[in-house]
Motif scaffolding. Structure first.
Motif, short mmCIF file in Angstrom:
data_model
loop_
_atom_site.label_atom_id
_atom_site.label_comp_id
_atom_site.label_asym_id
_atom_site.label_seq_id
_atom_site.Cartn_x
_atom_site.Cartn_y
_atom_site.Cartn_z
N GLY A 59 0.82 -1.20 0.00
CA GLY A 59 0.00 0.00 0.00
C GLY A 59 0.86 1.25 0.00
O GLY A 59 2.07 1.21 0.24
N ASP A 60 0.21 2.39 -0.25
CA ASP A 60 0.95 3.65 -0.33
C ASP A 60 1.53 4.08 1.01
O ASP A 60 2.67 4.56 1.08
N VAL A 61 0.77 3.89 2.10
CA VAL A 61 1.29 4.29 3.41
C VAL A 61 2.47 3.39 3.80
O VAL A 61 3.49 3.85 4.32
N VAL A 120 -0.03 0.12 -4.41
CA VAL A 120 -1.46 0.41 -4.61
C VAL A 120 -1.72 1.76 -3.97
O VAL A 120 -1.79 1.89 -2.75
N ASP A 125 -4.03 4.29 -3.01
CA ASP A 125 -5.45 4.60 -2.83
C ASP A 125 -5.63 5.76 -1.86
O ASP A 125 -6.65 5.88 -1.20
N GLY A 156 -3.97 6.71 1.06
CA GLY A 156 -3.89 6.53 2.51
C GLY A 156 -4.16 5.11 2.94
O GLY A 156 -4.20 4.19 2.13
N GLY A 157 -4.32 4.95 4.24
CA GLY A 157 -4.57 3.63 4.80
C GLY A 157 -6.05 3.33 4.76
O GLY A 157 -6.79 3.59 5.70
N THR A 158 -6.49 2.74 3.66
CA THR A 158 -7.93 2.57 3.46
C THR A 158 -8.50 1.38 4.23
O THR A 158 -9.71 1.21 4.30
#
Ligand code: TPP
Ligand code: MG
Length: 551
Positions: free
Chosen positions: A453-455, A480, A482, A484-486
């Motif tokens: 993930g991005d974060v 990925v 998206d 932030g932390g989705t």
């Protein structure tokens, strides 16, 4: 002229090499100078006579260095070469920066050797610079720790050889044992160095291998006394086998021998064969799945499952529970387990009485599920990445959404056809993921894919720093992005004021990942559609690159 500290460092490195330890990740510093000088010599193309051949990687940031070491050790273990990887630091906060990777290594049973330089006794407790309490700093996260007093001018050799043997012994664990010492894990050698710390022209020693095997013999003697007698698994039809991280193929064999449903996480190494169920998490969320779960009478857990709450509930509610290879420490295994074993015993693989209607009922629930795909979202990205992997490929999957997406979309492979999927599931941190992936890629020597993930990516941005004298691995990092932390939007926190959720959970950012990647000299490709992603994934992996999936 030989400096005492330098001679000690050379003996330690030579003795560790004799025990199979040849991977080093070093961070710069003065107090650890004797180790650094010796390692630079051993790693150079003009290796002095008697110096062992080693693989040296240098990283500025000790936190990143430790995760690189963790990645190397993880990848080596896949190839069956369970060997400790050494991390070398100077004194002070440098040592503290190792803690996150040490915690992960402890919980996931990865052998690391922490070689930390310290001031000699006379400089401790008097306010000397960069001097703190390093003894015992890793608490219960290390299998063993000791402080080696500074070498004396006329010291006979041999002390470093014994230390090396003991350190490797504890780091490797003992698969035959049923206690804390069973699994591999981190070991801390805190080493005092007294000045001079600079280079010398002393010789590399001959290591006395006879002394270095002393500990192994003790280990062999101990073994006979504690070999467990595991017994067979009870023939209970309504059983499920749960394969968590690191379970291995024997989890599949247990399930197949009894025709029990197999719920296998992506990093279990057991997501193959006719008993494994695809999309078991989604299945457990349906009414029919919940009904089946309520009928379960026995649960067999192999490896360490961490990914979903329905699986944790199955384990929690199991009236009969058998656990094997759960991880580093037996106290992590569920306390209500009937039996906890270090690994799956042969007795568990003996065919039992079958009742195929139980397995078929589970298969029907899974077959009735609607498609898991989203329109260009995290799952679609995960599916494309998984489909790009062949049986000989290795991929590292980040925590949070990505590992769960992979669990949702990854197929059940034919036996022997699954790629190797790795993850830091010991503590499921989002830290150190890029560095771990770099370590994995350095060790496997072929192109490796990481999905995160991005974060998670931003948390370890410093891990992208690979100096010009360092070997650059072939690594494709698929991020990925998206915003932030989705993952938190799918948890109970989503019930709060959306502005609050965004600020204190999702933590969106405005970082330009292209600029970040380029600042570190890495290629960057942004993709905004499945065909573009597939094109990016088809290119051969050469050097380090970032593929940013904007979802
Ligand atoms: C070191 C660490 N700090 C905090 C967490 C808690 N945490 C779990 S997931 C997550 C957000 C991850 O975001 P991202 O990598 O973008 O993945 P996404 O949730 O968007 O799929 C956080 C902060 C953690 N697991 N590890
Ligand atoms: Mg995210």
């Amino acid at each position: 002229m030989s400096h005492p500290g330098a001679a000690f460092a050379r003996e330690l490195i030579a003795a560790l090499a004799a025990k199979g330890v040849t991977d080093y990740v070093l961070s710069p510093g003065s107090r650890s100078g004797p180790l650094a000088h010796a390692l630079a010599q051993a790693a150079s193309s003009e290796r002095p006579a008697g110096a062992p051949a080693i693989d040296l990687h240098v990283r500025i940031d000790e936190r990143s260095a430790a995760f690189v070491a963790l990645g190397i050790a993880r990848a080596r273990a896949v190839g069956g070469k369970v060997r400790p990887v050494a991390v070398v630091t100077t004194s002070g906060t440098a040592v503290g920066n190792l803690l996150p990777a040490v915690m992960e290594a402890h919980h996931s049973g990865v052998p690391l050797l922490l070689l930390t330089a310290d001031r000699p006794t006379e400089l401790r407790g008097i306010g000397a610079n960069q001097t703190t309490d390093q003894e015992g700093i890793f608490g219960t996260f290390v299998r063993w720790e000791t402080t080696a007093p500074a070498a004396e001018p006329n010291e006979q050799g041999g002390r470093a050889t014994l230390l090396a043997a003991r350190a490797v012994h504890w780091a490797l664990g003992d698969p035959e044992r049923e206690d804390t010492a069973a699994a591999p894990g981190p070991v801390h050698l805190n080493i005092e160095f007294r000045e001079p710390l600079g280079p010398d022209d002393g010789p590399w020693p001959q290591v006395d291998n006879e002394r270095a095997t002393l500990v192994d013999r003790t280990r062999q003697r101990l073994r006979g006394a504690i070999t467990p007698r595991p017994g067979r698994l009870p023939d209970v039809a309504r059983t499920v086998v749960i394969a968590g991280d690191g379970a291995g193929d024997r989890a599949r064999l247990v399930a197949q021998a009894h025709h029990w449903p197999l719920l296998a996480e992506p990093t279990s190494g057991a997501r193959t064969g006719p008993s494994a169920l695809p999309r078991y998490v989604a299945a457990l969320g349906t009414a029919a799945g919940m009904e089946l779960a309520a009928q379960v009478e026995q649960v067999v857990v192999v490896g360490r499952p961490t990914l979903s709450r329905p699986i944790q509930r199955l384990i929690r509610d199991a009236s009969a529970l058998f656990v094997a290879g759960h991880g580093a420490r037996w106290r992590e295994a569920p306390r209500h387990a009937t039996r906890v074993l270090p690994s799956v015993p042969d007795e568990w693989l003996q065919p039992g009485v079958h009742d195929d209607s139980w397995l078929h009922a589970w298969e029907q629930v899974c077959d009735a599920l609607p498609s898991a795909d989203d329109a260009w979202g995290a799952r679609t990205v995960a599916r494309a990445v998984i489909e790009s992997l062949g049986p000989s490929d290795v991929a590292l999957v980040g925590s949070s959404g990505p590992i769960r997406s992979v669990d949702d979309v990854a197929p059940i492979w034919e036996v022997g056809q699954a790629p190797t999927l790795l993850a830091n599931r010991g503590l499921a941190g989002i830290d150190g993921t890029t560095s771990t992936a770099i370590g994995v890629a350095l060790a496997v020597g072929q192109g490796v894919t990481a999905l995160m993930g991005d974060v998670t990516f931003l948390h370890d941005a410093g891990g992208l720093l690979i100096g010009p004298h360092e070997r650059t691995p072939n690594l494709r990092i698929v991020v990925v992005n998206d915003g932030g932390g989705t993952i938190f939007s799918s948890l109970e926190h989503a019930a709060a004021d959306p502005a609050h959720v965004r600020r204190v959970f999702t933590t969106p950012h405005a970082v330009r990942l292209d600029a970040l990647a380029r600042a570190y000299g890495m290629a960057h490709t942004a993709v905004a559609s499945l065909p573009d992603l597939e094109t990016a994934l088809r290119r051969p992996i050469s050097g380090c690159e970032v593929v940013e999936a904007l979802v």
